[in-house]
Design an enzyme around this catalytic site. Structure first.
Site, PDB file in Angstrom:
ATOM      1  N   THR A   1       0.821  -1.212   0.000  1.00 21.06           N
ATOM      2  CA  THR A   1       0.000   0.000   0.000  1.00 21.06           C
ATOM      3  C   THR A   1       0.855   1.262   0.000  1.00 21.06           C
ATOM      4  O   THR A   1       1.988   1.247   0.481  1.00 21.06           O
ATOM      5  CB  THR A   1      -0.889  -0.007   1.266  1.00 21.06           C
ATOM      6  OG1 THR A   1      -1.508   1.268   1.403  1.00 21.06           O
ATOM      7  CG2 THR A   1      -0.085  -0.271   2.533  1.00 21.06           C
ATOM      8  N   ASP A   2       0.278   2.361  -0.478  1.00 22.55           N
ATOM      9  CA  ASP A   2       0.982   3.649  -0.415  1.00 22.55           C
ATOM     10  C   ASP A   2       1.062   4.178   1.020  1.00 22.55           C
ATOM     11  O   ASP A   2       1.823   5.102   1.299  1.00 22.55           O
ATOM     12  CB  ASP A   2       0.310   4.687  -1.328  1.00 22.55           C
ATOM     13  CG  ASP A   2      -1.140   4.997  -0.966  1.00 22.55           C
ATOM     14  OD1 ASP A   2      -1.680   4.372  -0.038  1.00 22.55           O
ATOM     15  OD2 ASP A   2      -1.732   5.875  -1.632  1.00 22.55           O
TER      16      ASP A   2
ATOM     17  N   TYR B   1      -1.909  -0.403  10.941  1.00 22.18           N
ATOM     18  CA  TYR B   1      -2.042  -1.073   9.634  1.00 22.18           C
ATOM     19  C   TYR B   1      -0.836  -0.770   8.758  1.00 22.18           C
ATOM     20  O   TYR B   1      -0.171  -1.680   8.248  1.00 22.18           O
ATOM     21  CB  TYR B   1      -3.342  -0.634   8.930  1.00 22.18           C
ATOM     22  CG  TYR B   1      -3.356  -0.968   7.450  1.00 22.18           C
ATOM     23  CD1 TYR B   1      -3.406  -2.284   7.004  1.00 22.18           C
ATOM     24  CD2 TYR B   1      -3.302   0.047   6.479  1.00 22.18           C
ATOM     25  CE1 TYR B   1      -3.403  -2.590   5.638  1.00 22.18           C
ATOM     26  CE2 TYR B   1      -3.306  -0.251   5.120  1.00 22.18           C
ATOM     27  CZ  TYR B   1      -3.343  -1.572   4.707  1.00 22.18           C
ATOM     28  OH  TYR B   1      -3.332  -1.872   3.369  1.00 22.18           O
TER      29      TYR B   1
HETATM   30  P1  NAD Z   1      -9.700  -7.324   2.115  1.00 21.13           P
HETATM   31  O1  NAD Z   1      -9.729  -7.040   3.578  1.00 21.13           O
HETATM   32  O2  NAD Z   1     -10.920  -7.070   1.302  1.00 21.13           O
HETATM   33  O3  NAD Z   1      -9.327  -8.859   1.879  1.00 21.13           O
HETATM   34  C1  NAD Z   1      -8.314  -9.502   2.606  1.00 21.13           C
HETATM   35  C2  NAD Z   1      -8.460 -11.009   2.373  1.00 21.13           C
HETATM   36  O4  NAD Z   1      -7.407 -11.659   3.091  1.00 21.13           O
HETATM   37  C3  NAD Z   1      -9.790 -11.586   2.872  1.00 21.13           C
HETATM   38  O5  NAD Z   1     -10.325 -12.458   1.922  1.00 21.13           O
HETATM   39  C4  NAD Z   1      -9.392 -12.341   4.126  1.00 21.13           C
HETATM   40  O6  NAD Z   1     -10.237 -13.455   4.407  1.00 21.13           O
HETATM   41  C5  NAD Z   1      -7.967 -12.770   3.804  1.00 21.13           C
HETATM   42  N1  NAD Z   1      -7.168 -13.004   5.001  1.00 21.13           N
HETATM   43  C6  NAD Z   1      -7.034 -12.169   6.071  1.00 21.13           C
HETATM   44  N2  NAD Z   1      -6.255 -12.752   7.003  1.00 21.13           N
HETATM   45  C7  NAD Z   1      -5.878 -13.959   6.509  1.00 21.13           C
HETATM   46  C8  NAD Z   1      -5.079 -15.023   7.008  1.00 21.13           C
HETATM   47  N3  NAD Z   1      -4.511 -14.953   8.230  1.00 21.13           N
HETATM   48  N4  NAD Z   1      -4.896 -16.111   6.233  1.00 21.13           N
HETATM   49  C9  NAD Z   1      -5.484 -16.205   5.007  1.00 21.13           C
HETATM   50  N5  NAD Z   1      -6.264 -15.227   4.487  1.00 21.13           N
HETATM   51  C10 NAD Z   1      -6.457 -14.125   5.237  1.00 21.13           C
HETATM   52  O7  NAD Z   1      -8.434  -6.551   1.560  1.00 21.13           O
HETATM   53  P2  NAD Z   1      -8.235  -5.767   0.169  1.00 21.13           P
HETATM   54  O8  NAD Z   1      -8.741  -4.407   0.316  1.00 21.13           O
HETATM   55  O9  NAD Z   1      -8.686  -6.630  -0.925  1.00 21.13           O
HETATM   56  O10 NAD Z   1      -6.632  -5.689   0.154  1.00 21.13           O
HETATM   57  C11 NAD Z   1      -5.852  -6.751  -0.379  1.00 21.13           C
HETATM   58  C12 NAD Z   1      -4.393  -6.406  -0.257  1.00 21.13           C
HETATM   59  O11 NAD Z   1      -4.121  -5.212  -0.985  1.00 21.13           O
HETATM   60  C13 NAD Z   1      -3.921  -6.139   1.171  1.00 21.13           C
HETATM   61  O12 NAD Z   1      -2.639  -6.674   1.316  1.00 21.13           O
HETATM   62  C14 NAD Z   1      -3.894  -4.622   1.264  1.00 21.13           C
HETATM   63  O13 NAD Z   1      -2.924  -4.207   2.209  1.00 21.13           O
HETATM   64  C15 NAD Z   1      -3.512  -4.233  -0.141  1.00 21.13           C
HETATM   65  N6  NAD Z   1      -4.006  -2.923  -0.593  1.00 21.13           N
HETATM   66  C16 NAD Z   1      -5.324  -2.584  -0.468  1.00 21.13           C
HETATM   67  C17 NAD Z   1      -5.761  -1.360  -0.960  1.00 21.13           C
HETATM   68  C18 NAD Z   1      -7.208  -0.947  -0.866  1.00 21.13           C
HETATM   69  O14 NAD Z   1      -7.531   0.209  -1.196  1.00 21.13           O
HETATM   70  N7  NAD Z   1      -8.120  -1.802  -0.480  1.00 21.13           N
HETATM   71  C19 NAD Z   1      -4.850  -0.480  -1.566  1.00 21.13           C
HETATM   72  C20 NAD Z   1      -3.503  -0.862  -1.655  1.00 21.13           C
HETATM   73  C21 NAD Z   1      -3.096  -2.094  -1.179  1.00 21.13           C
HETATM   74  O1  DAU Z   2      -4.163   4.037   0.433  1.00 19.79           O
HETATM   75  C1  DAU Z   2      -4.372   2.658   0.341  1.00 19.79           C
HETATM   76  C2  DAU Z   2      -5.210   2.203   1.500  1.00 19.79           C
HETATM   77  O2  DAU Z   2      -6.519   2.702   1.275  1.00 19.79           O
HETATM   78  C3  DAU Z   2      -5.241   0.683   1.672  1.00 19.79           C
HETATM   79  O3  DAU Z   2      -3.949   0.233   1.967  1.00 19.79           O
HETATM   80  C4  DAU Z   2      -6.198   0.285   2.786  1.00 19.79           C
HETATM   81  O4  DAU Z   2      -6.283  -1.123   2.861  1.00 19.79           O
HETATM   82  C5  DAU Z   2      -7.561   0.864   2.472  1.00 19.79           C
HETATM   83  O5  DAU Z   2      -8.443   0.582   3.538  1.00 19.79           O
HETATM   84  C6  DAU Z   2      -7.491   2.379   2.245  1.00 19.79           C
HETATM   85  O6  DAU Z   2      -7.212   3.085   3.472  1.00 19.79           O
HETATM   86  P1  DAU Z   2      -7.984   4.442   3.884  1.00 19.79           P
HETATM   87  O7  DAU Z   2      -7.915   4.549   5.346  1.00 19.79           O
HETATM   88  O8  DAU Z   2      -7.536   5.581   3.071  1.00 19.79           O
HETATM   89  O9  DAU Z   2      -9.483   4.042   3.365  1.00 19.79           O
HETATM   90  P2  DAU Z   2     -10.918   4.251   4.039  1.00 19.79           P
HETATM   91  O10 DAU Z   2     -11.912   3.853   3.007  1.00 19.79           O
HETATM   92  O11 DAU Z   2     -11.014   3.636   5.379  1.00 19.79           O
HETATM   93  O12 DAU Z   2     -10.992   5.831   4.226  1.00 19.79           O
HETATM   94  C7  DAU Z   2     -10.851   6.719   3.131  1.00 19.79           C
HETATM   95  C8  DAU Z   2     -10.922   8.138   3.677  1.00 19.79           C
HETATM   96  O13 DAU Z   2     -12.264   8.376   4.150  1.00 19.79           O
HETATM   97  C9  DAU Z   2     -10.018   8.383   4.876  1.00 19.79           C
HETATM   98  O14 DAU Z   2      -9.536   9.719   4.840  1.00 19.79           O
HETATM   99  C10 DAU Z   2     -10.939   8.216   6.077  1.00 19.79           C
HETATM  100  C11 DAU Z   2     -12.275   8.697   5.553  1.00 19.79           C
HETATM  101  N1  DAU Z   2     -13.471   8.037   6.156  1.00 19.79           N
HETATM  102  C12 DAU Z   2     -13.533   6.684   6.142  1.00 19.79           C
HETATM  103  C13 DAU Z   2     -14.600   6.029   6.689  1.00 19.79           C
HETATM  104  C14 DAU Z   2     -14.658   4.517   6.701  1.00 19.79           C
HETATM  105  C15 DAU Z   2     -14.499   8.815   6.667  1.00 19.79           C
HETATM  106  O15 DAU Z   2     -14.469  10.047   6.639  1.00 19.79           O
HETATM  107  N2  DAU Z   2     -15.570   8.163   7.208  1.00 19.79           N
HETATM  108  C16 DAU Z   2     -15.662   6.792   7.261  1.00 19.79           C
HETATM  109  O16 DAU Z   2     -16.677   6.264   7.785  1.00 19.79           O
END
Ligand code: NAD
Ligand code: DAU
Length: 348
Positions: free
Chosen positions: A131-132, A156
């Site tokens: 992640t960033d 995180y």
């Molecule tokens: P998510 O929470 O939707 O999914 C995570 C998955 O990992 C789930 O299916 C969960 O069951 C599985 N998991 C968790 N713990 C586990 C364990 N101990 N063993 C096996 N499986 C396990 O997450 P996401 O948003 O899809 O993110 C996926 C990856 O991408 C993560 O590594 C996250 O850090 C990274 N990432 C996410 C974002 C974002 O915006 N969502 C951005 C950049 C990077």
């Molecule tokens: O930047 C990459 C990351 O983006 C990933 O690595 C993480 O897994 C992913 O969860 C996400 O993190 P953020 O914390 O940026 O995402 P989130 O959707 O939780 O929040 C986005 C922005 O919105 C943040 O500034 C917090 C704000 N927010 C979020 C929630 C859930 C609110 O204002 N209200 C809310 O209820």
């Protein structure tokens, strides 16, 4: 035939990556390892669950013996590692769970991969999806490049930063071929409704308050999840060993502006009077340690691998809203039970 282990494939991004690899590469055998935490959902993959090149393995990446056993049994030649605890707010209430899954879990995978192949690294690759947020926060200006120093602020992001370091350490120490990508905020179908966009879509549908943290002026760089999956495909196949690739949408939004756009599109799609959904906006207590701004300089992956996002934010958001409106049962099954407890505790 390549044998690829994809971890976290039942989650949001993982399910898009698994689908893409299963459909695009029938000559690969894809193994999806996921222990189905609250965020894992096999409903995300019903369209490919019977494909002949797909196998689901239910298991925990922190369980050393089990992970060793599947590496020995299936002899994966590549790993695309996405499994993680991924929600910043949950990391604030339960930091140890993040250390366990994100740091220890990554190490267990690295170790089993190393024990299996020892020095025989030809044609092998460990791809770590990160992640960033590892770079910490930006001020009003500037962008994260691949050379920005790590400076994580939440449990995180600290756990993801640590896992990135371990991947590099295994590469340097044991010669394990690896590649890392650091991506900005994803949005799209199948995202668990704890994250901003799906949570707000669900609340708008149900006329519930939209909880904006702090003053709403925090900035994120949003990327459509299918574009992230495309980038992962490119980095996996064409990325250079030991390199990092930043992935971002060239698409910065202050939360409040994004929320206004979302409200506008939701009013149109639900046939509600203009301005109806925006009335649900409610400013609430800020997230502790809230990073002000993330923004990615994605020029390296653009120039070196030819990647760029395929949709504008307005198009991606419209597609995302359509998906949630067409898949209300998916959401309804999630928001009953445990989710309600989480929601009430987080937003009490
Ligand atoms: P998510 O929470 O939707 O999914 C995570 C998955 O990992 C789930 O299916 C969960 O069951 C599985 N998991 C968790 N713990 C586990 C364990 N101990 N063993 C096996 N499986 C396990 O997450 P996401 O948003 O899809 O993110 C996926 C990856 O991408 C993560 O590594 C996250 O850090 C990274 N990432 C996410 C974002 C974002 O915006 N969502 C951005 C950049 C990077
Ligand atoms: O930047 C990459 C990351 O983006 C990933 O690595 C993480 O897994 C992913 O969860 C996400 O993190 P953020 O914390 O940026 O995402 P989130 O959707 O939780 O929040 C986005 C922005 O919105 C943040 O500034 C917090 C704000 N927010 C979020 C929630 C859930 C609110 O204002 N209200 C809310 O209820």
């Amino acid at each position: 035939m390549k044998k690829i282990l994809i971890t976290g494939g039942a989650g949001f991004i993982g399910s898009h990556v698994v689908r893409m690899f299963v459909n695009k590469y029938p000559e690969y055998q894809i193994y999806n390892l996921d222990n189905l935490t609250y965020a894992g959902n096999l409903e995300n993959l019903t369209d490919i669950e019977n494909a002949s090149n797909y196998t689901f393995l239910k298991g925990d990446i922190t369980e050393e013996e089990y992970i060793d056993s599947i590496f020995l049994k299936y002899k994966f030649d590549s790993v695309i590692h996405l499994a993680a605890e991924s929600h910043v707010d949950r990391s604030i209430t339960d930091p140890l769970a993040f250390a366990k899954t994100n740091i220890l879990g990554t190490m267990v995978l690295l170790n089993s991969f190393k024990n299996l192949w020892k020095n025989d690294w030809e044609g092998k690759r460990f791809y770590h999806v990160s992640t960033d947020e590892v770079y910490g926060t930006l001020g009003e200006t500037g962008l994260f490049t691949e050379n920005t120093s790590y400076d994580p602020n939440s449990p995180y992001s600290a756990s993801k930063a640590s896992s990135d370091h371990f991947v590099r350490a295994y590469g340097e120490t044991y010669g394990m071929p690896f590649v890392i990508s650091n991506c900005s905020n994803n949005y799209g179908a199948n995202q668990f409704p704890e994250k901003l966009i799906p949570l707000f879509i669900n609340n708008i549908i149900h006329n519930k308050a939209l909880p904006v943290y702090g003053d709403g002026k925090y900035t994120r760089d949003w990327l459509y999840v299918v574009d992230h999956a495309n980038a992962i495909d490119l980095v996996f196949h064409k990325g250079i060993d030991k390199e990092t690739y930043n992935i971002g949408g060239f698409n910065e939004w202050q939360n409040i502006d994004l929320i206004q756009l979302l409200c506008k599109q939701m009013d149109e799609k639900l046939g509600r009077k203009k301005g109806t959904s925006a009335q649900l906006i409610t400013y609430v207590k800020d997230r502790p340690g809230h990073d002000l701004r993330y923004a990615i300089d994605a020029s390296k992956i653009h120039k070196e691998l030819g990647w760029k996002p395929s949709v504008t934010f307005e198009q991606g958001l419209a597609k995302t809203i359509d998906w949630y409106l067409e898949n209300k049962e998916w959401m309804e099954r999630i928001v009953s039970g445990e989710y309600e407890k989480y929601y009430n505790k987080q937003y009490q």
